[in-house]
Design a protein around this motif. Structure first.
Motif, PDB file in Angstrom:
ATOM      1  N   LEU A  82      -7.219   2.845   0.089  1.00 20.51           N
ATOM      2  CA  LEU A  82      -6.039   2.468   0.848  1.00 20.51           C
ATOM      3  C   LEU A  82      -4.848   2.320  -0.088  1.00 20.51           C
ATOM      4  CD1 LEU A  82      -6.105  -1.314   1.741  1.00 20.51           C
ATOM      5  CD2 LEU A  82      -7.872  -0.269   0.363  1.00 20.51           C
ATOM      6  N   VAL A  84      -1.446   0.082  -0.903  1.00 21.03           N
ATOM      7  CA  VAL A  84      -1.038  -1.299  -0.644  1.00 21.03           C
ATOM      8  C   VAL A  84       0.153  -1.716  -1.501  1.00 21.03           C
ATOM      9  CG1 VAL A  84      -3.392  -2.031  -0.066  1.00 21.03           C
ATOM     10  CG2 VAL A  84      -2.592  -2.257  -2.421  1.00 21.03           C
ATOM     11  N   ARG A 123     -12.089   0.734  -2.491  1.00 25.94           N
ATOM     12  CA  ARG A 123     -12.749  -0.436  -1.926  1.00 25.94           C
ATOM     13  C   ARG A 123     -14.232  -0.457  -2.301  1.00 25.94           C
ATOM     14  NH1 ARG A 123     -11.844  -0.782   4.257  1.00 25.94           N
ATOM     15  NH2 ARG A 123     -12.707  -2.852   3.870  1.00 25.94           N
ATOM     16  N   ILE A 136      -8.945  -7.052   3.918  1.00 22.71           N
ATOM     17  CA  ILE A 136      -8.586  -5.677   4.280  1.00 22.71           C
ATOM     18  C   ILE A 136      -9.350  -5.214   5.512  1.00 22.71           C
ATOM     19  CG2 ILE A 136      -8.778  -3.278   3.505  1.00 22.71           C
ATOM     20  CD1 ILE A 136      -8.223  -4.449   0.622  1.00 22.71           C
ATOM     21  N   PRO A 141      -3.187  -0.908   9.629  1.00 21.69           N
ATOM     22  CA  PRO A 141      -2.110  -0.309   8.837  1.00 21.69           C
ATOM     23  C   PRO A 141      -0.760  -0.941   9.169  1.00 21.69           C
ATOM     24  CG  PRO A 141      -3.579   1.395   9.637  1.00 21.69           C
ATOM     25  CD  PRO A 141      -4.021   0.114  10.286  1.00 21.69           C
ATOM     26  N   VAL A 182      -1.054  -3.663   3.796  1.00 21.15           N
ATOM     27  CA  VAL A 182      -1.717  -2.359   3.840  1.00 21.15           C
ATOM     28  C   VAL A 182      -0.736  -1.336   4.394  1.00 21.15           C
ATOM     29  CG1 VAL A 182      -3.546  -1.007   4.909  1.00 21.15           C
ATOM     30  CG2 VAL A 182      -4.030  -3.317   4.096  1.00 21.15           C
ATOM     31  N   GLY A 185      -4.604   3.466   5.398  1.00 25.66           N
ATOM     32  CA  GLY A 185      -5.939   3.775   4.923  1.00 25.66           C
ATOM     33  C   GLY A 185      -5.958   5.221   4.446  1.00 25.66           C
TER      34      GLY A 185
END
Length: 347
Positions: A82, A84, A123, A136, A141, A182, A185
């Motif tokens: 993702l 961030v 992740r 998360i 999103p 976030v 993804g």
């Protein structure tokens, strides 16, 4: 409140240094830390009722939450990467690190060569702390969450536990605050990075990557000036090379050229600006730099190996051909890069 938080850290430090406690192991030390943690949370709730104080199953507390569209990201099996924005602060709220440009300017740490775009995180166990992954998994999103994490959720661990109690027994660390947003993804990291390079090629050079030379998978070459001599270099010769390193955003983070360093506010009077002395090899992977035969990142090597005297070009490549998932210096992990290279000729 800061005084109470200071007492929390002093108490934890005493426990860590106490020989008797050291013999008791992580479980007993964390039992004590858990008691202090609960006391801190109770004090925080009383002094800051404006926060949500929403407890997660593993023991973090969500203080603020805003934004977000669509379904939560879920587990790392569903979304492995993702992008961030993040800010990490100690438990008193003092900022430790951030990838937000406005925060860097506020702290006086802003740099023209810094990277202030969304960071890419992998992740799962061994990649990011379990406290991050838990937050998360419930975020959509665009959502931004500010949370405070207990010490047993701030340490990266290769073991995944299912309950707060298991983490308390087996993992010890320092509590802190995490402000995370976030951006998106990422389902296909290679495609994500190639799309970033497509945008960069159009913005910086007015070229579609379909028009560029595909040197190898994930590596593209755009010729900016034709060679003045098309004679191929032979193995063992030393070749002089200048370069400018850029992020996919176009921001310059490194160069061998003094005037370029000044233009992009990178100049450091204690640094030496001069062409690289490249030791040519039989193939791209055997190209090295300097008397110490220092290796170069693969994307740079492969692009350079196809160049001739006087030629200028831009090599655009994914992070697997650069600094990978760990990054290096100013370059964060999972960063596609651009190197503008000029071959000056044999030394």
């Amino acid at each position: 409140m800061k005084r109470k938080l200071a007492y929390f850290f002093v108490a934890c430090a005493i426990l860590a240094l106490c020989p008797a406690c050291a013999k008791q192991g992580t479980t007993e030390v964390n039992d004590a830390n858990l008691r202090y943690w609960k006391a801190w949370v109770n004090t925080g709730k009383a002094e800051h009722p404006e926060y949500l104080w929403q407890k997660t199953p593993l023991g973090s507390y969500i203080l603020e939450s805003e934004g977000g569209e669509g379904a939560p990201l879920g587990s790392d099996a569903l979304v492995s990467y993702l992008s961030v924005y993040y800010t990490i602060s100690d438990i008193d709220g003092n900022i430790v690190t951030s990838n937000r440009e406005e925060v860097a300017k506020q702290l006086g740490t802003y740099s023209e060569s810094g990277y202030y775009d969304p960071a890419v995180w992998k992740r799962g166990a061994g990649s990011i702390p379990p406290g991050y992954d838990e937050l998360i998994s419930i975020m959509a999103p665009g959502q931004r969450i500010k949370a405070v994490l207990p010490g047993w959720l701030t340490e990266t661990s290769y073991v995944v536990y299912k309950t707060e109690e298991e983490y308390v027994k087996n993992v010890s660390g320092t509590p802190y605050m995490l402000d995370i947003q976030v951006v998106s993804g990422i389902f296909d990291l290679d495609l994500y990075q190639r799309n970033q390079l497509v945008t960069a090629a159009r913005r910086l050079y007015g070229v579609s990557l379909s028009e560029a030379d595909t040197v190898s998978t994930g590596l593209y070459y755009i010729q900016l000036a034709e060679p003045t001599d098309t004679t191929a270099f032979t193995s063992g010769v030393t070749v002089q090379v200048d370069y400018v390193g850029r992020f996919h955003t176009g921001r310059c983070f490194d160069t061998s050229v003094k005037d370029t360093a000044k233009v992009y506010h990178l100049y450091n009077s204690s640094s030496t600006y001069s062409p690289l002395s490249v030791n040519w090899g039989d193939d791209a992977s055997s190209i090295t730099v300097g008397d110490q035969q220092t290796s170069l990142i693969s994307g740079f090597q492969r692009a350079l190996f196809k160049m001739k005297t006087g030629e200028k070009g831009a090599a655009l490549f994914v992070s697997d051909l650069g600094y990978g998932g760990t990054g290096s210096g100013k370059v964060p992990g999972y960063s596609p890069l651009i190197f503008e290279i000029e071959v000056l000729g044999k030394k």
